[in-house]
Scaffold this motif. Structure first.
Motif, PDB file in Angstrom:
ATOM      1  N   GLU A  90      30.599  73.052  22.397  1.00  0.00           N
ATOM      2  CA  GLU A  90      31.438  72.255  21.505  1.00  0.00           C
ATOM      3  C   GLU A  90      32.920  72.521  21.748  1.00  0.00           C
ATOM      4  O   GLU A  90      33.758  71.668  21.477  1.00  0.00           O
ATOM      5  CB  GLU A  90      31.061  72.543  20.052  1.00  0.00           C
ATOM      6  N   ARG A  91      33.253  73.724  22.234  1.00  0.00           N
ATOM      7  CA  ARG A  91      34.639  74.087  22.521  1.00  0.00           C
ATOM      8  C   ARG A  91      34.642  75.191  23.561  1.00  0.00           C
ATOM      9  O   ARG A  91      33.606  75.785  23.841  1.00  0.00           O
ATOM     10  CB  ARG A  91      35.380  74.543  21.255  1.00  0.00           C
ATOM     11  N   LYS A  92      35.810  75.453  24.148  1.00  0.00           N
ATOM     12  CA  LYS A  92      35.963  76.563  25.093  1.00  0.00           C
ATOM     13  C   LYS A  92      37.110  77.445  24.619  1.00  0.00           C
ATOM     14  O   LYS A  92      38.112  76.952  24.104  1.00  0.00           O
ATOM     15  CB  LYS A  92      36.278  76.061  26.507  1.00  0.00           C
ATOM     16  N   VAL A  93      36.943  78.753  24.778  1.00  0.00           N
ATOM     17  CA  VAL A  93      37.984  79.732  24.484  1.00  0.00           C
ATOM     18  C   VAL A  93      38.248  80.492  25.773  1.00  0.00           C
ATOM     19  O   VAL A  93      37.325  81.072  26.350  1.00  0.00           O
ATOM     20  CB  VAL A  93      37.553  80.704  23.357  1.00  0.00           C
ATOM     21  N   VAL A  94      39.501  80.457  26.228  1.00  0.00           N
ATOM     22  CA  VAL A  94      39.891  81.133  27.460  1.00  0.00           C
ATOM     23  C   VAL A  94      41.071  82.054  27.151  1.00  0.00           C
ATOM     24  O   VAL A  94      42.054  81.614  26.557  1.00  0.00           O
ATOM     25  CB  VAL A  94      40.286  80.107  28.557  1.00  0.00           C
ATOM     26  N   LYS A  95      40.930  83.319  27.526  1.00  0.00           N
ATOM     27  CA  LYS A  95      41.988  84.305  27.332  1.00  0.00           C
ATOM     28  C   LYS A  95      42.091  85.165  28.576  1.00  0.00           C
ATOM     29  O   LYS A  95      41.143  85.271  29.358  1.00  0.00           O
ATOM     30  CB  LYS A  95      41.696  85.186  26.115  1.00  0.00           C
ATOM     31  N   THR A  96      43.219  85.823  28.721  1.00  0.00           N
ATOM     32  CA  THR A  96      43.411  86.733  29.849  1.00  0.00           C
ATOM     33  C   THR A  96      42.681  88.044  29.570  1.00  0.00           C
ATOM     34  O   THR A  96      42.400  88.369  28.405  1.00  0.00           O
ATOM     35  CB  THR A  96      44.900  87.034  30.068  1.00  0.00           C
ATOM     36  N   PRO A  97      42.400  88.822  30.600  1.00  0.00           N
ATOM     37  CA  PRO A  97      41.805  90.141  30.374  1.00  0.00           C
ATOM     38  C   PRO A  97      42.635  91.002  29.416  1.00  0.00           C
ATOM     39  O   PRO A  97      42.073  91.698  28.566  1.00  0.00           O
ATOM     40  CB  PRO A  97      41.754  90.755  31.778  1.00  0.00           C
ATOM     41  N   ASP A  98      43.947  90.952  29.511  1.00  0.00           N
ATOM     42  CA  ASP A  98      44.792  91.730  28.592  1.00  0.00           C
ATOM     43  C   ASP A  98      44.644  91.267  27.152  1.00  0.00           C
ATOM     44  O   ASP A  98      44.640  92.083  26.234  1.00  0.00           O
ATOM     45  CB  ASP A  98      46.260  91.670  29.021  1.00  0.00           C
ATOM     46  N   GLU A  99      44.522  89.959  26.954  1.00  0.00           N
ATOM     47  CA  GLU A  99      44.308  89.448  25.591  1.00  0.00           C
ATOM     48  C   GLU A  99      42.973  89.935  25.047  1.00  0.00           C
ATOM     49  O   GLU A  99      42.887  90.367  23.890  1.00  0.00           O
ATOM     50  CB  GLU A  99      44.371  87.923  25.587  1.00  0.00           C
ATOM     51  N   TRP A 100      41.919  89.879  25.855  1.00  0.00           N
ATOM     52  CA  TRP A 100      40.607  90.365  25.402  1.00  0.00           C
ATOM     53  C   TRP A 100      40.679  91.863  25.099  1.00  0.00           C
ATOM     54  O   TRP A 100      40.151  92.315  24.069  1.00  0.00           O
ATOM     55  CB  TRP A 100      39.516  90.094  26.433  1.00  0.00           C
TER      56      TRP A 100
END
Length: 149
Positions: A19-29
Motif C-alpha cells: 500500500e505504501r513504501k518507506v525508504v530511509k538511509t542506513p544512518d536514519e534506520w
C-alpha cells in the motif's frame, strides 16, 4: 488464505504490491532502532531462539513492523511452534509481506520481509498447522505488539 504454492510463486516471480513504501538511509534506520533491531531488520540477522517473551504471549492484538509500523500479523494467527521464535499462520493482509528465495547456509528457505520498508522479519516454512500449512517464523525484535482486542 495464502498457501505454500502462493509463497513460492511470490518468491520466484514478483511480490504483491504494498500500500505504501518507506525508504530511509542506513544512518536514519540506525538512529531509530536499537543495535539488535538494526542488525536483525536491516542486516538480515537472527535473534537467539527463546530470547523473547513474545514466543509465549498469546493475548489478542496486532503485531507491526518495528521499523515502519505496518500491521503484519493478528495474534489470532499466532501459535506455539516450539522453535524459539514467534510463529504465525497468515499475515494480516496478503500484500504486507514480501518473499525472497534464500539459499544461504546450504538451506533452501523463503525469507520474509516487510513489504513496506524491506525489513528482514524471518522466514516462512510449509510445516505449519492446517488449514494454511504455513509457519511464519519471525524474529521478535522485528515486531512490535501495537494493539489489544
Amino acid at each position: 488464505m495464502l498457501k505454500w504454492r502462493d509463497v513460492l510463486q511470490f518468491a520466484r516471480t514478483s511480490n504483491p504490491i504494498p500500500e505504501r513504501k518507506v525508504v530511509k538511509t542506513p544512518d536514519e534506520w540506525r538512529s531509530e532502532l536499537t543495535p539488535e533491531q538494526y542488525h536483525v531488520t536491516r542486516q538480515h540477522g537472527t535473534e537467539r531462539p527463546f530470547s523473547s517473551e513474545m514466543c509465549s504471549l498469546f493475548e489478542p492484538g496486532l503485531y507491526a513492523c518495528v521499523c515502519c509500523g505496518t500491521l503484519l500479523f493478528d495474534a489470532s494467527q499466532k501459535f506455539e511452534s516450539g522453535t524459539g521464535w514467534p510463529s504465525f499462520t497468515q499475515p494480516i493482509k496478503d500484500n504486507v509481506i514480501a518473499y525472497h528465495e534464500d539459499n544461504s547456509y546450504g538451506m533452501q528457505r523463503v525469507e520474509t520481509l516487510c513489504n513496506t520498508c524491506d525489513a528482514h522479519l524471518g522466514h516462512v516454512f510449509p510445516d505449519g498447522p492446517a488449514p494454511s500449512g504455513l509457519r511464519y517464523c519471525m524474529n521478535a525484535v522485528a515486531l512490535e505488539k501495537v494493539q489489544g482486542s
